[in-house]
Write an enzyme that holds these catalytic residues in place. Structure first.
Site, PDB file in Angstrom:
ATOM      1  N   CYS A   1       0.876  -1.308  -0.109  1.00 24.25           N
ATOM      2  CA  CYS A   1      -0.080   0.301   0.233  1.00 24.25           C
ATOM      3  C   CYS A   1       0.559   1.231  -0.365  1.00 24.25           C
ATOM      4  O   CYS A   1       2.276   1.465   1.323  1.00 24.25           O
ATOM      5  CB  CYS A   1      -0.638  -0.320   1.134  1.00 24.25           C
TER       6      CYS A   1
ATOM      7  N   ARG B   1       4.329  -0.804  -5.092  1.00 31.00           N
ATOM      8  CA  ARG B   1       3.805  -0.871  -3.497  1.00 31.00           C
ATOM      9  C   ARG B   1       2.191  -1.616  -3.513  1.00 31.00           C
ATOM     10  O   ARG B   1       2.250  -1.883  -2.187  1.00 31.00           O
ATOM     11  CB  ARG B   1       3.497   0.629  -2.873  1.00 31.00           C
TER      12      ARG B   1
ATOM     13  N   TRP C   1      -3.031  -2.668  -1.343  1.00 25.24           N
ATOM     14  CA  TRP C   1      -1.901  -3.607  -2.292  1.00 25.24           C
ATOM     15  C   TRP C   1      -3.201  -5.034  -1.008  1.00 25.24           C
ATOM     16  O   TRP C   1      -3.265  -4.542   0.750  1.00 25.24           O
ATOM     17  CB  TRP C   1      -0.697  -4.135  -1.626  1.00 25.24           C
TER      18      TRP C   1
ATOM     19  N   ASN D   1      -1.949   2.314   5.680  1.00 31.31           N
ATOM     20  CA  ASN D   1      -0.734   0.594   5.401  1.00 31.31           C
ATOM     21  C   ASN D   1      -0.918   0.392   6.569  1.00 31.31           C
ATOM     22  O   ASN D   1      -0.406   0.185   7.382  1.00 31.31           O
ATOM     23  CB  ASN D   1       0.249   1.773   4.287  1.00 31.31           C
ATOM     24  N   GLY D   2      -1.373  -1.127   6.537  1.00 33.51           N
ATOM     25  CA  GLY D   2      -0.254  -1.825   7.511  1.00 33.51           C
ATOM     26  C   GLY D   2      -1.211  -2.919   8.125  1.00 33.51           C
ATOM     27  O   GLY D   2      -2.764  -3.520   6.814  1.00 33.51           O
TER      28      GLY D   2
ATOM     29  N   GLU E   1      17.756 -17.824  -5.698  1.00 32.08           N
ATOM     30  CA  GLU E   1      17.847 -15.738  -7.433  1.00 32.08           C
ATOM     31  C   GLU E   1      17.075 -16.111  -8.017  1.00 32.08           C
ATOM     32  O   GLU E   1      15.709 -15.769  -8.710  1.00 32.08           O
ATOM     33  CB  GLU E   1      18.806 -15.194  -6.878  1.00 32.08           C
TER      34      GLU E   1
ATOM     35  N   LYS F   1      13.714 -15.350  -9.695  1.00 34.93           N
ATOM     36  CA  LYS F   1      13.226 -14.070 -10.442  1.00 34.93           C
ATOM     37  C   LYS F   1      12.500 -14.392 -11.908  1.00 34.93           C
ATOM     38  O   LYS F   1      11.396 -13.934 -11.803  1.00 34.93           O
ATOM     39  CB  LYS F   1      14.870 -13.749 -11.296  1.00 34.93           C
TER      40      LYS F   1
ATOM     41  N   GLU G   1       8.441 -15.447 -10.758  1.00 33.75           N
ATOM     42  CA  GLU G   1       7.070 -14.003  -9.757  1.00 33.75           C
ATOM     43  C   GLU G   1       7.079 -13.040 -10.824  1.00 33.75           C
ATOM     44  O   GLU G   1       6.148 -12.503 -11.059  1.00 33.75           O
ATOM     45  CB  GLU G   1       8.580 -12.876  -8.816  1.00 33.75           C
TER      46      GLU G   1
ATOM     47  N   HIS H   1      18.000 -37.477  -5.320  1.00 29.73           N
ATOM     48  CA  HIS H   1      17.670 -37.861  -3.903  1.00 29.73           C
ATOM     49  C   HIS H   1      16.285 -37.499  -3.900  1.00 29.73           C
ATOM     50  O   HIS H   1      15.377 -37.845  -2.764  1.00 29.73           O
ATOM     51  CB  HIS H   1      18.111 -36.892  -2.610  1.00 29.73           C
TER      52      HIS H   1
ATOM     53  N   LYS I   1       6.220  -4.309  -3.103  1.00 25.18           N
ATOM     54  CA  LYS I   1       7.579  -3.493  -3.887  1.00 25.18           C
ATOM     55  C   LYS I   1       8.144  -3.829  -1.743  1.00 25.18           C
ATOM     56  O   LYS I   1       9.142  -4.763  -1.947  1.00 25.18           O
ATOM     57  CB  LYS I   1       8.054  -2.661  -4.305  1.00 25.18           C
TER      58      LYS I   1
HETATM   59  C1  F6R Z   1      11.489 -10.663  -5.222  1.00 25.98           C
HETATM   60  C2  F6R Z   1      12.078  -9.729  -3.949  1.00 25.98           C
HETATM   61  C3  F6R Z   1      11.565  -9.521  -3.149  1.00 25.98           C
HETATM   62  C4  F6R Z   1      11.701  -9.136  -1.800  1.00 25.98           C
HETATM   63  C5  F6R Z   1      12.263  -9.179  -0.281  1.00 25.98           C
HETATM   64  C6  F6R Z   1      12.745  -9.019   1.071  1.00 25.98           C
HETATM   65  O1  F6R Z   1      12.323 -10.193  -6.402  1.00 25.98           O
HETATM   66  O2  F6R Z   1      12.446  -7.849  -4.328  1.00 25.98           O
HETATM   67  O3  F6R Z   1      11.491 -11.230  -2.166  1.00 25.98           O
HETATM   68  O4  F6R Z   1      13.550  -9.043  -1.618  1.00 25.98           O
HETATM   69  O5  F6R Z   1      10.074  -8.943  -0.533  1.00 25.98           O
HETATM   70  O6  F6R Z   1      12.542  -7.472   0.801  1.00 25.98           O
HETATM   71  P1  F6R Z   1      13.507  -6.476   1.422  1.00 25.98           P
HETATM   72  O7  F6R Z   1      15.211  -6.448   0.884  1.00 25.98           O
HETATM   73  O8  F6R Z   1      13.375  -5.033   1.610  1.00 25.98           O
HETATM   74  O9  F6R Z   1      13.417  -6.460   2.984  1.00 25.98           O
END
Ligand code: F6R
Length: 612
Positions: free
Chosen positions: A2, A27, A76, A102-103, A484, A488, A491, A507, A607
């Protein structure tokens, strides 16, 4: 999660709010709304499900909202599905107050129950609406809005950044914060609130960060801030250093692509202030050597991609320091009664510096006596402020939901810190130290060569974009890197993907390999190339297509093994993942592009994850 923006001043509020929301859409983008208040028209609210564009179109079809004080919100969804009614702002039953939130209000059910018994009618399924309704209810005992706000806050449990407007106070906006980010912006004759600075940077660079328990009252005359006991607080002002263009696409189709391409420069910004004449320097840390010597264990605590940085960090830090390093998911750590004490160094890694799970883990570790070192991108963020020491990644604003340049800078910074600490403790092998520092200086330029030609990733994406499951395998650092790469891909492209330690396949997982399954095999860690090669042969002999990623020096060998070979320049093994991640980012990006996905705003994601 949010985004909130608020404005008080002399200009019409609505256009400023919409422009601010544009920068906050990353966000959350389930719905958007604005509330504007004016002496003649009182509270005017417009909100709707969907992207900000839907709200813009709705507003364009209506007479302009009147007023120079207002709030905007991009959602969100947590409680209540994304629809028009559940969108913010929420208005109280008799239209006296409007709020954005937000929260999560954890005790919303209890408050709702109380208000329902008092005859209050609710419109939405959200937790947030209780704030608006409770506030209006509290006006029966408190005529002063600030009294009513304090009475409400006393009853709220959970996390909130709140923006509040009152119909009969068209000159005023109130903000409150607990465990969710909110900053105040100061302009000439105008002031702002925002979830982050990107929303207001076009208007002001002067900001202060609200602390938990604080309440701010914004009017044309200025801003007053009070602590949880309603004592006035003198806020420190900070100047936002980065340029507005850093938060804009600048001709690129997607922020994610722009941010992938910005990685060499981001690495330069991270590395160069800390590398002088071949020596690592961390001037920003006030960590005396005897304190460093005290640490007998390191915890790396983070979520998502930042956790993957921790996974890589464990390999490098244990190698450099010969100290036990534990990597912990922040959401698990906080409830695991962690064995942190005064001799623990707890490194919290977070791009946003606002991730609630990481924040809670930080507090848990602090309460147990650990020294908290934050690796953070956003200056002045909550995690940065609550830590004992901070290392900023200096990656600049990262807008795409999927992290790229923040990941890369976190990674290099953690490696540098580990080596610096090893040297301070007399544990660094001088030759290794010299080799890593020499390669650090070359790393940005080497990464530029990886990014120079994207044709091969586009080609591979065209071959594999319609697969419904893709595996990643690797050993040691390559295993952590694969996690990672796989994240990527899934997501942003919504392709199911798994990442495995290559030795672990036999295994169980190998039963999933069928003719035509794509396996991305990472073999950039030269010491284990032969082992990785055996695993590639195992999957190939079961019919898999293999995209093999290795270093230039292993190219001939990989070409004999894999269906397609990708290479990166050779560097020191500890830094190799910093080059290896770029092909994985580009592969994921082009696959998502081929599939027509909304790359910068993948479904269900946001984000900055400020809920549990
Ligand atoms: C994936 C991604 C998320 C963040 C995670 C932690 O591309 O961006 O997995 O890495 O939400 O976020 P931060 O680093 O802001 O604590």
């Amino acid at each position: 999660m949010c985004g909130i923006v608020g404005y008080t001043g002399n200009a019409p509020a609505a256009p400023i709010l919409l422009e601010g929301l544009e920068h906050l859409e990353y966000r959350g983008y389930d719905s958007a709304g604005v509330a504007v208040v004016s002496p003649d028209k009182g509270l005017q609210i417009q909100k709707c499900k969907g992207r900000l564009q839907a709200l813009r179109e709705k507003l364009d079809s209506l007479p302009p909202l009147e007023g120079t004080v207002g709030l905007g919100h991009t959602r969100w969804a947590t409680h209540g599905e994304p629809n028009d009614v559940n969108s913010h702002p929420h208005v109280s039953q008799n239209g006296r107050v409007a709020i954005v939130h937000n929260g999560i209000i954890e005790n919303y059910a209890e408050i709702k129950d109380f208000l329902l018994h008092k005859g209050v009618r609710f419109r939405s399924d959200t937790d947030s609406e209780v704030v608006a309704q409770l506030l209006e209810y509290c006006f029966t005992d408190h005529s002063d809005p600030l009294d009513a706000v304090y009475a409400v806050l006393e009853r709220l449990e959970g996390a909130y950044a709140l923006g509040i407007l009152c119909a009969d106070r068209p000159d005023m906006l109130i903000a409150a914060r607990k465990d969710a980010p909110l900053l105040i912006g100061y302009g000439g004759g105008e002031s702002f609130i925002a979830s982050d600075a990107t929303a207001i940077i076009a208007h002001t660079r002067q900001v202060s960060y609200m602390e938990d328990g604080e309440v701010a009252v914004l009017t044309r005359a200025g801003v007053q801030v009070f602590d949880q006991y309603r004592r006035p607080v003198e806020k420190q002002r900070h100047t936002i250093e980065w340029d507005v263009s850093a938060a804009e696409k600048g001709g690129y189709a997607h922020f994610m692509f722009k941010e992938i391409m910005e990685q060499p420069e981001a690495l330069r910004q991270t590395i160069s202030p800390r590398l002088r004449d071949g020596r690592l320097v961390f001037d920003e840390l006030e960590l005396p050597e005897d304190r460093l010597r005290d640490f007998d264990r390191i915890f790396l605590v983070a979520c998502g991609s930042s956790y993957h940085v921790g996974m890589l960090g464990k390999y490098n830090l244990e190698r450099f320091l010969r100290l036990p390093v534990e990597v912990c998911l922040a959401s698990e750590f906080r409830y695991s009664s962690p064995l942190v004490d005064e001799r623990s160094l707890v490194i919290v890694i977070s791009q946003s510096g606002e991730t609630l799970d990481s924040m809670a883990a930080l507090r848990e570790a602090k309460a147990r006596g650990g020294y908290i070192l934050a690796i953070v991108n956003v200056v002045g963020s909550s995690i940065a402020r609550e830590s004992d020491g901070v290392l900023y990644t200096w990656a600049g604003p990262e807008i795409a939901v999927a992290t790229t340049k923040a990941y890369s800078t976190q990674l290099v910074l953690l490696t540098m810190f580990g080596l610096w600490m090893a040297e301070k403790l007399g544990r660094a092998d001088p030759e290794d130290y010299a080799a890593v520092t020499a390669e650090l200086a070359l790393l940005p330029a080497k990464l530029e060569t990886v990014l120079a030609d994207t044709g091969v990733y586009q080609y591979l994406a065209s071959q594999y974009f319609n697969h419904d499951c893709i595996f990643y395998i690797g050993r040691n650092l390559d295993y952590a890197l694969g996690l990672e790469g796989s994240l990527k891909l899934k997501e942003i492209s919504y392709i199911h993907s798994e990442s495995y330690a290559a030795g672990e396949l036999k295994h169980g997982t190998i039963s999933l390999i069928e003719p035509g399954t794509l396996v991305v095999a990472l073999a950039t860690y030269g010491q284990l190339f032969d082992k990785a090669a055996s695993n590639i042969v195992e999957v190939k002999s079961r019919g898999a297509d293999v995209v093999g990623l290795t270093t230039e020096s292993f190219r001939p060998r990989m070409e004999q093994l894999a269906t397609h070979t990708l290479t990166i320049p050779d560097t020191h093994p500890a830094l190799q993942p910093n080059l290896g991640v770029a092909p994985l980012q580009l592969f994921a990006y082009y696959i998502a592009l081929q599939r027509g996905c909304d790359i910068d705003k993948p479904k269900n994601l946001a984000k900055s994850v400020t809920v549990e």
